[in-house]
Motif scaffolding. Structure first.
Motif, PDB file in Angstrom:
ATOM      1  N   ASP A 199       0.813  -1.220   0.000  1.00  0.00           N
ATOM      2  CA  ASP A 199       0.000   0.000   0.000  1.00  0.00           C
ATOM      3  C   ASP A 199       0.845   1.269   0.000  1.00  0.00           C
ATOM      4  N   ALA A 200       2.150   1.157   0.155  1.00  0.00           N
ATOM      5  CA  ALA A 200       3.007   2.350   0.163  1.00  0.00           C
ATOM      6  C   ALA A 200       4.203   2.185  -0.777  1.00  0.00           C
ATOM      7  N   LEU A 201       4.046   1.373  -1.816  1.00  0.00           N
ATOM      8  CA  LEU A 201       5.126   1.135  -2.778  1.00  0.00           C
ATOM      9  C   LEU A 201       6.442   0.796  -2.070  1.00  0.00           C
ATOM     10  N   GLU A 250       6.663  -6.005  -8.573  1.00  0.00           N
ATOM     11  CA  GLU A 250       6.906  -5.614  -9.966  1.00  0.00           C
ATOM     12  C   GLU A 250       6.741  -4.108 -10.136  1.00  0.00           C
ATOM     13  N   ARG A 251       5.914  -3.495  -9.309  1.00  0.00           N
ATOM     14  CA  ARG A 251       5.667  -2.053  -9.446  1.00  0.00           C
ATOM     15  C   ARG A 251       6.741  -1.221  -8.749  1.00  0.00           C
ATOM     16  N   ALA A 252       7.252  -1.731  -7.642  1.00  0.00           N
ATOM     17  CA  ALA A 252       8.230  -0.928  -6.896  1.00  0.00           C
ATOM     18  C   ALA A 252       9.204  -1.817  -6.143  1.00  0.00           C
ATOM     19  N   ALA A 258      11.395  -0.047  -4.136  1.00  0.00           N
ATOM     20  CA  ALA A 258      11.024   0.772  -2.988  1.00  0.00           C
ATOM     21  C   ALA A 258      10.995   2.230  -3.433  1.00  0.00           C
ATOM     22  N   ALA A 259       9.919   2.940  -3.050  1.00  0.00           N
ATOM     23  CA  ALA A 259       9.757   4.337  -3.471  1.00  0.00           C
ATOM     24  C   ALA A 259      10.410   5.305  -2.490  1.00  0.00           C
ATOM     25  N   GLY A 260      11.348   4.805  -1.688  1.00  0.00           N
ATOM     26  CA  GLY A 260      12.126   5.718  -0.855  1.00  0.00           C
ATOM     27  C   GLY A 260      11.859   5.553   0.616  1.00  0.00           C
ATOM     28  N   ALA A 261      12.531   6.384   1.406  1.00  0.00           N
ATOM     29  CA  ALA A 261      12.220   6.464   2.830  1.00  0.00           C
ATOM     30  C   ALA A 261      10.758   6.861   2.964  1.00  0.00           C
ATOM     31  N   ASP A 262      10.186   6.601   4.130  1.00  0.00           N
ATOM     32  CA  ASP A 262       8.760   6.886   4.326  1.00  0.00           C
ATOM     33  C   ASP A 262       8.577   8.381   4.601  1.00  0.00           C
ATOM     34  N   ILE A 263       8.078   9.084   3.596  1.00  0.00           N
ATOM     35  CA  ILE A 263       7.965  10.545   3.683  1.00  0.00           C
ATOM     36  C   ILE A 263       6.977  10.950   4.774  1.00  0.00           C
ATOM     37  N   LYS A 264       5.913  10.168   4.903  1.00  0.00           N
ATOM     38  CA  LYS A 264       4.890  10.523   5.915  1.00  0.00           C
ATOM     39  C   LYS A 264       5.447  10.344   7.332  1.00  0.00           C
ATOM     40  N   GLU A 265       6.324   9.381   7.483  1.00  0.00           N
ATOM     41  CA  GLU A 265       6.948   9.145   8.805  1.00  0.00           C
ATOM     42  C   GLU A 265       7.939  10.259   9.149  1.00  0.00           C
ATOM     43  N   MET A 301      18.545   9.276  12.618  1.00  0.00           N
ATOM     44  CA  MET A 301      17.616   8.770  11.601  1.00  0.00           C
ATOM     45  C   MET A 301      18.370   8.239  10.370  1.00  0.00           C
ATOM     46  N   LEU A 302      17.978   7.087   9.913  1.00  0.00           N
ATOM     47  CA  LEU A 302      18.535   6.374   8.737  1.00  0.00           C
ATOM     48  C   LEU A 302      19.896   5.732   8.996  1.00  0.00           C
ATOM     49  N   GLU A 303      20.496   6.001  10.174  1.00  0.00           N
ATOM     50  CA  GLU A 303      21.827   5.449  10.431  1.00  0.00           C
ATOM     51  C   GLU A 303      21.811   3.914  10.383  1.00  0.00           C
ATOM     52  N   GLY A 309      14.979   7.498  -4.317  1.00  0.00           N
ATOM     53  CA  GLY A 309      15.457   7.955  -3.010  1.00  0.00           C
ATOM     54  C   GLY A 309      16.106   6.804  -2.263  1.00  0.00           C
ATOM     55  N   GLY A 310      15.586   6.544  -1.060  1.00  0.00           N
ATOM     56  CA  GLY A 310      16.118   5.443  -0.267  1.00  0.00           C
ATOM     57  C   GLY A 310      16.024   4.102  -0.969  1.00  0.00           C
ATOM     58  N   GLY A 311      15.117   3.953  -1.917  1.00  0.00           N
ATOM     59  CA  GLY A 311      15.020   2.696  -2.675  1.00  0.00           C
ATOM     60  C   GLY A 311      16.227   2.514  -3.580  1.00  0.00           C
ATOM     61  N   CYS A 312      16.649   3.601  -4.221  1.00  0.00           N
ATOM     62  CA  CYS A 312      17.864   3.563  -5.048  1.00  0.00           C
ATOM     63  C   CYS A 312      19.078   3.344  -4.147  1.00  0.00           C
ATOM     64  N   GLU A 313      19.068   4.007  -3.003  1.00  0.00           N
ATOM     65  CA  GLU A 313      20.204   3.888  -2.069  1.00  0.00           C
ATOM     66  C   GLU A 313      20.304   2.470  -1.507  1.00  0.00           C
ATOM     67  N   LEU A 314      19.149   1.868  -1.193  1.00  0.00           N
ATOM     68  CA  LEU A 314      19.147   0.484  -0.700  1.00  0.00           C
ATOM     69  C   LEU A 314      19.684  -0.458  -1.774  1.00  0.00           C
ATOM     70  N   PRO A 364      15.031  11.707  -5.871  1.00  0.00           N
ATOM     71  CA  PRO A 364      14.129  12.864  -5.967  1.00  0.00           C
ATOM     72  C   PRO A 364      14.065  13.728  -4.712  1.00  0.00           C
ATOM     73  N   GLU A 365      14.961  13.504  -3.740  1.00  0.00           N
ATOM     74  CA  GLU A 365      14.855  14.206  -2.458  1.00  0.00           C
ATOM     75  C   GLU A 365      14.788  15.716  -2.604  1.00  0.00           C
ATOM     76  N   ILE A 366      15.482  16.251  -3.624  1.00  0.00           N
ATOM     77  CA  ILE A 366      15.511  17.712  -3.762  1.00  0.00           C
ATOM     78  C   ILE A 366      14.102  18.273  -3.954  1.00  0.00           C
ATOM     79  N   PRO A 399      19.614  13.420  -0.508  1.00  0.00           N
ATOM     80  CA  PRO A 399      19.729  11.998  -0.177  1.00  0.00           C
ATOM     81  C   PRO A 399      20.470  11.821   1.149  1.00  0.00           C
ATOM     82  N   GLY A 400      20.042  10.852   1.939  1.00  0.00           N
ATOM     83  CA  GLY A 400      20.647  10.670   3.251  1.00  0.00           C
ATOM     84  C   GLY A 400      21.148   9.274   3.524  1.00  0.00           C
ATOM     85  N   ALA A 401      21.191   8.429   2.501  1.00  0.00           N
ATOM     86  CA  ALA A 401      21.656   7.053   2.723  1.00  0.00           C
ATOM     87  C   ALA A 401      22.571   6.600   1.586  1.00  0.00           C
TER      88      ALA A 401
HETATM   89  N1  CAA Z   1       6.768   7.485   1.544  1.00  0.00           N
HETATM   90  C1  CAA Z   1       5.515   7.264   2.005  1.00  0.00           C
HETATM   91  N2  CAA Z   1       4.509   6.876   1.213  1.00  0.00           N
HETATM   92  C2  CAA Z   1       4.763   6.687  -0.090  1.00  0.00           C
HETATM   93  C3  CAA Z   1       6.041   6.882  -0.637  1.00  0.00           C
HETATM   94  C4  CAA Z   1       7.075   7.294   0.256  1.00  0.00           C
HETATM   95  N3  CAA Z   1       8.327   7.471  -0.165  1.00  0.00           N
HETATM   96  N4  CAA Z   1       5.994   6.629  -1.957  1.00  0.00           N
HETATM   97  C5  CAA Z   1       4.732   6.288  -2.232  1.00  0.00           C
HETATM   98  N5  CAA Z   1       3.982   6.315  -1.107  1.00  0.00           N
HETATM   99  C6  CAA Z   1       2.556   6.007  -0.992  1.00  0.00           C
HETATM  100  C7  CAA Z   1       1.709   7.122  -1.556  1.00  0.00           C
HETATM  101  O1  CAA Z   1       1.579   8.173  -0.623  1.00  0.00           O
HETATM  102  C8  CAA Z   1       0.418   6.406  -1.840  1.00  0.00           C
HETATM  103  O2  CAA Z   1      -0.255   6.252  -0.628  1.00  0.00           O
HETATM  104  P1  CAA Z   1      -1.856   6.587  -0.539  1.00  0.00           P
HETATM  105  O3  CAA Z   1      -2.482   5.590  -1.467  1.00  0.00           O
HETATM  106  O4  CAA Z   1      -2.170   6.350   0.900  1.00  0.00           O
HETATM  107  O5  CAA Z   1      -1.999   7.988  -0.992  1.00  0.00           O
HETATM  108  C9  CAA Z   1       0.887   5.027  -2.280  1.00  0.00           C
HETATM  109  O6  CAA Z   1       2.225   4.899  -1.800  1.00  0.00           O
HETATM  110  C10 CAA Z   1       0.928   4.876  -3.786  1.00  0.00           C
HETATM  111  O7  CAA Z   1       1.711   5.927  -4.331  1.00  0.00           O
HETATM  112  P2  CAA Z   1       1.168   6.936  -5.455  1.00  0.00           P
HETATM  113  O8  CAA Z   1      -0.310   7.033  -5.404  1.00  0.00           O
HETATM  114  O9  CAA Z   1       1.935   8.204  -5.333  1.00  0.00           O
HETATM  115  O10 CAA Z   1       1.585   6.132  -6.766  1.00  0.00           O
HETATM  116  P3  CAA Z   1       1.938   6.737  -8.210  1.00  0.00           P
HETATM  117  O11 CAA Z   1       2.055   5.583  -9.120  1.00  0.00           O
HETATM  118  O12 CAA Z   1       0.992   7.847  -8.553  1.00  0.00           O
HETATM  119  O13 CAA Z   1       3.384   7.438  -8.037  1.00  0.00           O
HETATM  120  C11 CAA Z   1       5.679   7.524  -7.308  1.00  0.00           C
HETATM  121  C12 CAA Z   1       4.503   6.647  -7.738  1.00  0.00           C
HETATM  122  C13 CAA Z   1       6.138   8.400  -8.466  1.00  0.00           C
HETATM  123  C14 CAA Z   1       6.806   6.589  -6.874  1.00  0.00           C
HETATM  124  C15 CAA Z   1       5.241   8.434  -6.138  1.00  0.00           C
HETATM  125  O14 CAA Z   1       4.613   7.630  -5.134  1.00  0.00           O
HETATM  126  C16 CAA Z   1       6.370   9.165  -5.467  1.00  0.00           C
HETATM  127  O15 CAA Z   1       6.840  10.161  -5.989  1.00  0.00           O
HETATM  128  N6  CAA Z   1       6.840   8.705  -4.288  1.00  0.00           N
HETATM  129  C17 CAA Z   1       7.845   9.357  -3.505  1.00  0.00           C
HETATM  130  C18 CAA Z   1       9.227   9.167  -4.121  1.00  0.00           C
HETATM  131  C19 CAA Z   1      10.254   9.912  -3.310  1.00  0.00           C
HETATM  132  O16 CAA Z   1      10.248  11.120  -3.218  1.00  0.00           O
HETATM  133  N7  CAA Z   1      11.193   9.175  -2.675  1.00  0.00           N
HETATM  134  C20 CAA Z   1      12.232   9.756  -1.876  1.00  0.00           C
HETATM  135  C21 CAA Z   1      11.828   9.722  -0.425  1.00  0.00           C
HETATM  136  S1  CAA Z   1      12.964  10.631   0.611  1.00  0.00           S
HETATM  137  C22 CAA Z   1      14.260   9.574   0.872  1.00  0.00           C
HETATM  138  O17 CAA Z   1      14.249   8.475   0.414  1.00  0.00           O
HETATM  139  C23 CAA Z   1      15.391  10.099   1.717  1.00  0.00           C
HETATM  140  C24 CAA Z   1      16.625   9.253   1.710  1.00  0.00           C
HETATM  141  O18 CAA Z   1      17.630   9.600   1.164  1.00  0.00           O
HETATM  142  C25 CAA Z   1      16.677   7.991   2.429  1.00  0.00           C
END
Ligand code: CAA
Length: 259
Positions: free
Chosen positions: A25-27, A60-62, A64-71, A85-87, A109-114, A132-134, A140-142
């Motif tokens: 549910d959170a990629l 197949e879809r992801a 990992a879409a990165g660190a948890d932004i909502k967290e 954090m992230l250490e 983001g963190g998915g690429c870093e992992l 995409p952190e910018i 990026p932090g990892a």
């Molecule tokens: N953190 C928390 N939740 C995430 C998430 C993330 N990184 N990526 C996706 N999700 C959640 C979405 O919020 C969504 O949840 P809801 O259904 O509750 O709204 C669910 O996953 C599905 O995502 P989308 O609806 O956005 O799916 P999409 O196909 O439209 O887009 C995506 C896919 C382009 C990957 C888009 O989700 C996205 O841009 N995600 C964030 C990518 C990102 O910025 N990653 C870097 C994070 S920061 C980091 O990683 C720091 C570091 O260095 C460690």
């Protein structure tokens, strides 16, 4: 096997274990609890003498879409500093056995870093890599500014970190970020095949080979060559080294005992 909330693990025959990130549910956003489970699972596998190589994958879809932004969103500086954090993520790169990443879909983001903390990356056709952190007002932090730059070079790493633009699987292969691109539905099987090839060899020798290649990222050439030579010589303390060379001379398959 153990029950995980955010992972699915499988111990196969032939010395290979598979870890799938499972937070659909959170990629596969890499929350603290998910990363805690991942580090525990990888440590267990590292300590399991029946496991010689690990495959790490997502869906197949992801990957990992990165660190948890909502967290992270409402944390302040004192919190992230005090809790380092992230250490804990860096523990992934402390795993001594090889980790083959099978990356499909988003590795952002963190998915690429992992993925870059793993030792070999096999990418599905649909893989996309990016930092995409910018776009979130952070950096990026990892390892995204460090490992990525060492792999793809300064100009492309700068472009990715400064614009958030993504690499598709083929460009990632061209720039050496991944070793191979395969059809998306075959990524995990290809990763398993690579891990099975590794797993036919001697565990201490596998560990030494991984360690030496990683040292090339840390040491000067002369220091690295010395490190390599010392570990090369040290393989002569192993019965598996004698077995491997004897089997060659006898024209038979070696029978390694991990000693
Ligand atoms: N953190 C928390 N939740 C995430 C998430 C993330 N990184 N990526 C996706 N999700 C959640 C979405 O919020 C969504 O949840 P809801 O259904 O509750 O709204 C669910 O996953 C599905 O995502 P989308 O609806 O956005 O799916 P999409 O196909 O439209 O887009 C995506 C896919 C382009 C990957 C888009 O989700 C996205 O841009 N995600 C964030 C990518 C990102 O910025 N990653 C870097 C994070 S920061 C980091 O990683 C720091 C570091 O260095 C460690």
């Amino acid at each position: 096997g153990q029950i995980w909330e955010f992972l699915r693990t499988e111990k196969r025959e032939n010395g290979v274990a598979v870890v799938r990130l499972h937070r659909p549910d959170a990629l596969n956003a890499l929350s603290g609890p998910l990363m805690g489970e991942l580090v525990s699972a990888l440590r267990n596998m590292d300590n399991d003498p029946e496991v010689k190589a690990v495959v790490l994958t997502g869906s197949e879809r992801a990957f990992a879409a990165g660190a948890d932004i909502k967290e992270m969103k409402d944390k302040n500086y004192a919190e992230v500093y005090k809790t380092a954090m992230l250490e804990a993520w860096s523990e992934v790169s402390d795993i001594r056995k090889p980790i083959v990443a099978g990356v499909n879909g988003f590795a952002l983001g963190g998915g690429c870093e992992l993925a870059m903390m793993c030792d070999i990356i096999i990418a599905g056709e649909n893989a996309v890599f990016g930092q995409p952190e910018i776009q979130l007002g952070t950096i990026p932090g990892a390892g995204g500014t460090q490992r990525l730059t060492r792999v793809v070079g300064k100009s492309l790493a700068m472009e990715m970190c400064l614009t958030g633009s993504r690499l598709d699987a083929h460009l990632a292969e061209k720039r050496g970020l991944v070793s191979r691109v395969v059809p998306t539905e075959q990524t995990v099987d290809e990763g398993i095949k690579v891990a099975e090839k590794i797993a036919q060899f001697s565990t201490p020798v596998i560990i030494a080979a991984k360690d030496c290649v990683n040292q090339s990222q840390e040491l000067s050439l002369q220091q690295g060559l010395k490190y390599e030579k010392a570990l090369f010589w040290s393989t002569f303390a192993l019965s598996d080294r004698l077995e491997g060379m004897t089997a060659f001379k006898d024209k038979r398959k070696p029978n390694f005992t991990d000693e």
